[in-house]
Design a protein around this motif. Structure first.
Motif, PDB file in Angstrom:
ATOM      1  N   VAL A 219      39.824  21.365  80.884  1.00 59.84           N
ATOM      2  CA  VAL A 219      39.528  21.912  79.557  1.00 59.84           C
ATOM      3  C   VAL A 219      40.823  22.456  78.964  1.00 59.84           C
ATOM      4  O   VAL A 219      41.806  22.689  79.677  1.00 59.84           O
ATOM      5  N   ARG A 220      40.802  22.691  77.651  1.00 58.96           N
ATOM      6  CA  ARG A 220      41.985  23.233  76.987  1.00 58.96           C
ATOM      7  C   ARG A 220      42.278  24.630  77.502  1.00 58.96           C
ATOM      8  O   ARG A 220      41.378  25.452  77.713  1.00 58.96           O
ATOM      9  N   LEU A 221      43.556  24.900  77.707  1.00 58.49           N
ATOM     10  CA  LEU A 221      43.981  26.194  78.235  1.00 58.49           C
ATOM     11  C   LEU A 221      43.567  27.323  77.305  1.00 58.49           C
ATOM     12  O   LEU A 221      43.077  28.370  77.757  1.00 58.49           O
ATOM     13  N   SER A 222      43.736  27.156  75.988  1.00 60.35           N
ATOM     14  CA  SER A 222      43.383  28.225  75.051  1.00 60.35           C
ATOM     15  C   SER A 222      41.883  28.508  75.073  1.00 60.35           C
ATOM     16  O   SER A 222      41.457  29.658  74.970  1.00 60.35           O
ATOM     17  N   LYS A 223      41.075  27.467  75.232  1.00 54.42           N
ATOM     18  CA  LYS A 223      39.629  27.667  75.300  1.00 54.42           C
ATOM     19  C   LYS A 223      39.248  28.426  76.559  1.00 54.42           C
ATOM     20  O   LYS A 223      38.395  29.326  76.532  1.00 54.42           O
ATOM     21  N   LEU A 224      39.868  28.079  77.677  1.00 53.74           N
ATOM     22  CA  LEU A 224      39.574  28.765  78.935  1.00 53.74           C
ATOM     23  C   LEU A 224      40.005  30.225  78.874  1.00 53.74           C
ATOM     24  O   LEU A 224      39.307  31.112  79.393  1.00 53.74           O
ATOM     25  N   MET A 225      41.132  30.509  78.226  1.00 51.42           N
ATOM     26  CA  MET A 225      41.574  31.900  78.075  1.00 51.42           C
ATOM     27  C   MET A 225      40.579  32.699  77.237  1.00 51.42           C
ATOM     28  O   MET A 225      40.285  33.863  77.524  1.00 51.42           O
ATOM     29  N   SER A 226      40.027  32.057  76.193  1.00 52.54           N
ATOM     30  CA  SER A 226      39.033  32.741  75.362  1.00 52.54           C
ATOM     31  C   SER A 226      37.758  32.997  76.134  1.00 52.54           C
ATOM     32  O   SER A 226      37.156  34.072  76.027  1.00 52.54           O
ATOM     33  N   GLU A 227      37.328  32.023  76.937  1.00 52.66           N
ATOM     34  CA  GLU A 227      36.100  32.194  77.723  1.00 52.66           C
ATOM     35  C   GLU A 227      36.250  33.283  78.780  1.00 52.66           C
ATOM     36  O   GLU A 227      35.287  33.980  79.094  1.00 52.66           O
ATOM     37  N   ARG A 228      37.447  33.454  79.302  1.00 50.97           N
ATOM     38  CA  ARG A 228      37.680  34.499  80.302  1.00 50.97           C
ATOM     39  C   ARG A 228      37.937  35.858  79.663  1.00 50.97           C
ATOM     40  O   ARG A 228      38.098  36.851  80.378  1.00 50.97           O
ATOM     41  N   GLY A 229      37.993  35.911  78.333  1.00 52.14           N
ATOM     42  CA  GLY A 229      38.217  37.177  77.652  1.00 52.14           C
ATOM     43  C   GLY A 229      39.654  37.646  77.667  1.00 52.14           C
ATOM     44  O   GLY A 229      39.929  38.825  77.381  1.00 52.14           O
ATOM     45  N   LEU A 230      40.594  36.743  77.956  1.00 48.69           N
ATOM     46  CA  LEU A 230      42.006  37.125  77.988  1.00 48.69           C
ATOM     47  C   LEU A 230      42.584  37.252  76.584  1.00 48.69           C
ATOM     48  O   LEU A 230      43.467  38.085  76.355  1.00 48.69           O
ATOM     49  N   ALA A 231      42.096  36.435  75.664  1.00 49.72           N
ATOM     50  CA  ALA A 231      42.606  36.449  74.280  1.00 49.72           C
ATOM     51  C   ALA A 231      41.699  35.588  73.437  1.00 49.72           C
ATOM     52  O   ALA A 231      40.866  34.822  73.960  1.00 49.72           O
ATOM     53  N   SER A 232      41.835  35.704  72.126  1.00 48.50           N
ATOM     54  CA  SER A 232      41.129  34.796  71.230  1.00 48.50           C
ATOM     55  C   SER A 232      41.846  33.445  71.237  1.00 48.50           C
ATOM     56  O   SER A 232      42.960  33.323  71.762  1.00 48.50           O
ATOM     57  N   ARG A 233      41.209  32.438  70.648  1.00 49.57           N
ATOM     58  CA  ARG A 233      41.831  31.114  70.618  1.00 49.57           C
ATOM     59  C   ARG A 233      43.148  31.148  69.855  1.00 49.57           C
ATOM     60  O   ARG A 233      44.138  30.539  70.283  1.00 49.57           O
ATOM     61  N   ARG A 234      43.182  31.874  68.743  1.00 55.04           N
ATOM     62  CA  ARG A 234      44.426  31.954  67.957  1.00 55.04           C
ATOM     63  C   ARG A 234      45.505  32.696  68.732  1.00 55.04           C
ATOM     64  O   ARG A 234      46.674  32.281  68.762  1.00 55.04           O
ATOM     65  N   GLU A 235      45.132  33.798  69.375  1.00 54.51           N
ATOM     66  CA  GLU A 235      46.116  34.541  70.172  1.00 54.51           C
ATOM     67  C   GLU A 235      46.610  33.702  71.342  1.00 54.51           C
ATOM     68  O   GLU A 235      47.809  33.704  71.661  1.00 54.51           O
ATOM     69  N   ALA A 236      45.696  32.966  71.969  1.00 52.82           N
ATOM     70  CA  ALA A 236      46.089  32.135  73.103  1.00 52.82           C
ATOM     71  C   ALA A 236      47.124  31.093  72.688  1.00 52.82           C
ATOM     72  O   ALA A 236      48.115  30.864  73.404  1.00 52.82           O
TER      73      ALA A 236
END
Length: 375
Positions: free
Chosen positions: A125-142
């Motif tokens: 999966v896309r790294l930015s999407k996975l970061m958003s799902e884990r609560g690390l950052a929003s998609r834009r921030e990622a």
């Protein structure tokens, strides 16, 4: 009678000097091989043929002679070859050229492409999407952090947008990203009537125009001063109708926006709603005459746009005011819910989002969300 003289013409030998010329006449000089050939007599030609050596293929049929060393016949003008070594057949022997309509259309064969495996099948999966799902950052921030080189996957820096990884891989964030994220502000505004939550529409100003130094609440305990860059990427997290008042959250932090208005958000929103019963508009005490069954329908059992609404906490605050607590925010949801049970909303105010209450914040003023506050 006149005496006629007999004139005799003699062949000119070239040795005599013609009359009227001072120099003797010269015969023209012929080039090499241009001397006239002496005509052979029949006897001389027969003697030459007898003295010519015999060819090894002499006397054999023409079809059996080897033509490896035989020179090609010189084509006639109407049989000029299209390229060296190829004889073109006579013009009258060629088949007529096909017209464009009769000529068959043949597509050139293409080399088969290798089969493409869909990206979904490999489990990445896309790294930015996975970061958003884990609560690390929003998609834009990622995406911003990836471009800055602040994201590591299994210890390796990833700085290319669109990178896909497996869900079980480890993701770590550089502390610089956390520092930048901490500098993003969230603002709490008590929105008055006549302002829209988002972009300007129908001549009404957006609520963000109220975020000015002179409108900052004196009771703000964040000890943060307003700066122009605080307005950059400042967006509302949850809409509030133009006829509604109360707590409006504007934030630069994508994580807060996702927590408040994401599809899987569990944050409660509390409203105080003043209503009028359509069956008895002049009633002084709506809570006394409103059917209990319709109150239960408000709590659970209504549908909007073909979608069954989640359970809602609904109770009477006073004779004309209801208290709503819900976890979803469809467009004009509370007003439409009330219409389904015969109630008309005459006033709506949002007083809480999660653990953040409107409190004593005056109408039209704002304050910063403190670092010790959480929704």
């Amino acid at each position: 009678m006149t005496e006629r003289k007999k004139i005799t013409l003699k062949a000119h030998t070239g040795t005599e000097t013609p009359a009227g010329r001072d120099k003797p006449h010269r015969q023209p000089v012929r080039g090499a091989g241009s001397a006239p050939r002496a005509r052979l007599t029949a006897a001389q030609a027969e003697q030459q043929r007898a003295e010519r050596p015999t060819h090894p293929n002499e006397g054999k049929p023409r079809s059996s002679r080897p033509d490896d060393h035989r020179p090609a016949a010189r084509p006639r003008r109407d049989q000029a070859p299209s390229h060296p070594g190829t004889l073109r057949p006579p013009r009258d022997a060629r088949p007529p050229a096909p017209s464009r309509q009769d000529a068959p259309v043949t597509a050139e064969p293409r080399s088969p492409r290798p089969p493409v495996t869909p990206r979904e099948e490999d489990g990445r999966v896309r790294l930015s999407k996975l970061m958003s799902e884990r609560g690390l950052a929003s998609r834009r921030e990622a995406d911003e952090w990836i471009e800055q080189g602040w994201v590591r996957v299994d210890g390796k820096v990833v700085d290319e947008l669109g990178t896909r990884i497996f869900p079980e891989q480890d993701i770590s964030i550089d502390p610089l990203a956390r520092t930048q994220q901490a500098e993003r502000v969230t603002i709490l505004l008590n929105k008055p009537i006549g302002y829209v939550s988002g972009q300007a529409e129908d001549g009404y100003e957006p609520a963000v125009t109220l975020i000015r130094p002179e409108n900052q609440w004196n009771g703000d305990r964040s000890k943060r001063k307003f700066a122009r860059h605080h307005l950059r990427h400042l967006a509302p997290a949850g809409r509030l109708d133009i006829d509604s008042t109360g707590l409006l959250v504007l934030t630069q932090d994508g994580r807060i926006a996702k927590a408040l208005i994401g599809e899987d958000s569990l944050v409660e929103k509390e409203y105080l709603v003043r209503v009028q019963y359509q069956a008895q508009p002049e009633a002084d005490n709506v809570s006394a005459i409103f059917p209990e069954a319709d109150l239960e329908r408000l709590r659970h059992g209504l549908e909007l746009d073909g979608h069954r609404l989640k359970p809602t906490k609904v109770s009477w605050q006073n004779e004309h005011q209801l208290r709503f607590v819900l976890r979803e925010g469809r467009k004009r949801q509370i007003r439409r819910m009330c219409e389904l049970v015969g109630l008309k909303v005459t006033g709506l105010k949002r007083v809480r989002m999660g653990r953040i209450a409107l409190g004593d914040l005056p109408m039209g003023q704002w304050r910063f969300l403190r670092t010790d506050e959480r929704f």
